[in-house]
Motif scaffolding. Structure first.
Motif, PDB file in Angstrom:
ATOM      1  N   ASP A  94       0.826  -1.216   0.000  1.00  0.00           N
ATOM      2  CA  ASP A  94       0.000   0.000   0.000  1.00  0.00           C
ATOM      3  C   ASP A  94       0.859   1.265   0.000  1.00  0.00           C
ATOM      4  N   GLN A  95       2.147   1.115  -0.275  1.00  0.00           N
ATOM      5  CA  GLN A  95       3.091   2.228  -0.364  1.00  0.00           C
ATOM      6  C   GLN A  95       3.412   2.847   0.988  1.00  0.00           C
ATOM      7  N   VAL A  96       2.996   2.218   2.062  1.00  0.00           N
ATOM      8  CA  VAL A  96       3.289   2.704   3.406  1.00  0.00           C
ATOM      9  C   VAL A  96       3.822   1.521   4.209  1.00  0.00           C
ATOM     10  N   ILE A  97       4.871   1.734   4.963  1.00  0.00           N
ATOM     11  CA  ILE A  97       5.396   0.683   5.832  1.00  0.00           C
ATOM     12  C   ILE A  97       4.891   0.974   7.238  1.00  0.00           C
ATOM     13  N   ASP A  98       3.990   0.129   7.696  1.00  0.00           N
ATOM     14  CA  ASP A  98       3.397   0.356   9.003  1.00  0.00           C
ATOM     15  C   ASP A  98       3.078  -0.979   9.674  1.00  0.00           C
ATOM     16  N   PHE A  99       2.409  -0.894  10.805  1.00  0.00           N
ATOM     17  CA  PHE A  99       2.150  -2.084  11.600  1.00  0.00           C
ATOM     18  C   PHE A  99       1.305  -3.110  10.849  1.00  0.00           C
ATOM     19  N   PHE A 100       0.501  -2.668   9.894  1.00  0.00           N
ATOM     20  CA  PHE A 100      -0.302  -3.615   9.119  1.00  0.00           C
ATOM     21  C   PHE A 100       0.590  -4.533   8.281  1.00  0.00           C
ATOM     22  N   ASP A 101       1.735  -4.021   7.821  1.00  0.00           N
ATOM     23  CA  ASP A 101       2.683  -4.871   7.099  1.00  0.00           C
ATOM     24  C   ASP A 101       3.228  -5.953   8.032  1.00  0.00           C
ATOM     25  N   TYR A 102       3.538  -5.535   9.235  1.00  0.00           N
ATOM     26  CA  TYR A 102       4.036  -6.498  10.221  1.00  0.00           C
ATOM     27  C   TYR A 102       2.985  -7.577  10.490  1.00  0.00           C
ATOM     28  N   LEU A 103       1.758  -7.144  10.702  1.00  0.00           N
ATOM     29  CA  LEU A 103       0.689  -8.111  10.977  1.00  0.00           C
ATOM     30  C   LEU A 103       0.485  -9.052   9.795  1.00  0.00           C
ATOM     31  N   ASP A 104       0.513  -8.529   8.586  1.00  0.00           N
ATOM     32  CA  ASP A 104       0.330  -9.378   7.397  1.00  0.00           C
ATOM     33  C   ASP A 104       1.486 -10.362   7.244  1.00  0.00           C
ATOM     34  N   PHE A 105       2.717  -9.891   7.511  1.00  0.00           N
ATOM     35  CA  PHE A 105       3.848 -10.819   7.418  1.00  0.00           C
ATOM     36  C   PHE A 105       3.724 -11.914   8.473  1.00  0.00           C
ATOM     37  N   VAL A 106       3.424 -11.544   9.680  1.00  0.00           N
ATOM     38  CA  VAL A 106       3.309 -12.542  10.750  1.00  0.00           C
ATOM     39  C   VAL A 106       2.206 -13.542  10.428  1.00  0.00           C
ATOM     40  N   ALA A 107       1.120 -13.082   9.832  1.00  0.00           N
ATOM     41  CA  ALA A 107       0.038 -14.007   9.440  1.00  0.00           C
ATOM     42  C   ALA A 107       0.551 -15.009   8.409  1.00  0.00           C
ATOM     43  N   GLU A 108       1.275 -14.524   7.415  1.00  0.00           N
ATOM     44  CA  GLU A 108       1.850 -15.436   6.404  1.00  0.00           C
ATOM     45  C   GLU A 108       2.878 -16.359   7.028  1.00  0.00           C
ATOM     46  N   PHE A 109       3.695 -15.816   7.896  1.00  0.00           N
ATOM     47  CA  PHE A 109       4.760 -16.589   8.536  1.00  0.00           C
ATOM     48  C   PHE A 109       4.159 -17.715   9.400  1.00  0.00           C
ATOM     49  N   SER A 110       3.073 -17.419  10.077  1.00  0.00           N
ATOM     50  CA  SER A 110       2.468 -18.429  10.945  1.00  0.00           C
ATOM     51  C   SER A 110       1.812 -19.552  10.137  1.00  0.00           C
ATOM     52  N   VAL A 111       1.361 -19.238   8.915  1.00  0.00           N
ATOM     53  CA  VAL A 111       0.785 -20.263   8.040  1.00  0.00           C
ATOM     54  C   VAL A 111       1.893 -21.117   7.438  1.00  0.00           C
ATOM     55  N   GLY A 112       3.007 -20.474   7.103  1.00  0.00           N
ATOM     56  CA  GLY A 112       4.114 -21.197   6.479  1.00  0.00           C
ATOM     57  C   GLY A 112       3.862 -21.451   5.016  1.00  0.00           C
ATOM     58  N   CYS A 113       4.621 -22.384   4.469  1.00  0.00           N
ATOM     59  CA  CYS A 113       4.490 -22.681   3.028  1.00  0.00           C
ATOM     60  C   CYS A 113       4.107 -24.130   2.797  1.00  0.00           C
TER      61      CYS A 113
END
Ligand SMILES: [Ca+2]
Ligand SMILES: [Ca+2]
Length: 113
Positions: A94-113
């Motif tokens: 979204d062109q902004v680096i904020d806490f929502f990026d962190y939350l989205d990464f952690v969500a992906e990280f917790s799901v894994g691949c």
């Protein structure tokens, strides 16, 4: 034909293309929308065009450092990018680096691949 800029489906921004005028095109996709994509190469000149077979490209967004494994080093690398305001930390594009990026990464990280 791909050109530099945003990719959308309807009203949703799903990714960004850069380098469309070079030999290496970069596509960055929002993990909320794209985790696998079918791509086909089309080469054209004045004599005609040829299309390749489609290939499926699957992306593991939790593998932040792209080493083929999802582990704690991906988390550390994301946090380092996030804390240094590196553009790669704009996880939701979204062109902004904020806490929502962190939350989205952690969500992906917790799901894994
Ligand atoms: Ca990794
Ligand atoms: Ca963002």
């Amino acid at each position: 034909m791909l050109t530099d800029g945003g990719l959308t489906i309807g009203a949703d921004h799903i990714g960004t293309i850069t380098g469309s005028n070079s030999a290496q095109i970069n596509a960055q996709f929002d993990p909320d929308f794209i985790q696998s994509i079918s791509v086909r190469c089309s080469v054209s000149n004045t004599c005609g065009s040829v299309n390749s077979d489609a290939a499926t490209l699957s992306v593991c967004f939790a593998d932040f450092n792209n080493d083929g494994t999802t582990d704690f080093f991906d988390y550390l690398d994301f946090v380092a990018a996030f804390s240094s305001n590196n553009p790669s930390a704009d996880f939701n594009l979204d062109q902004v680096i904020d806490f929502f990026d962190y939350l989205d990464f952690v969500a992906e990280f917790s799901v894994g691949c």
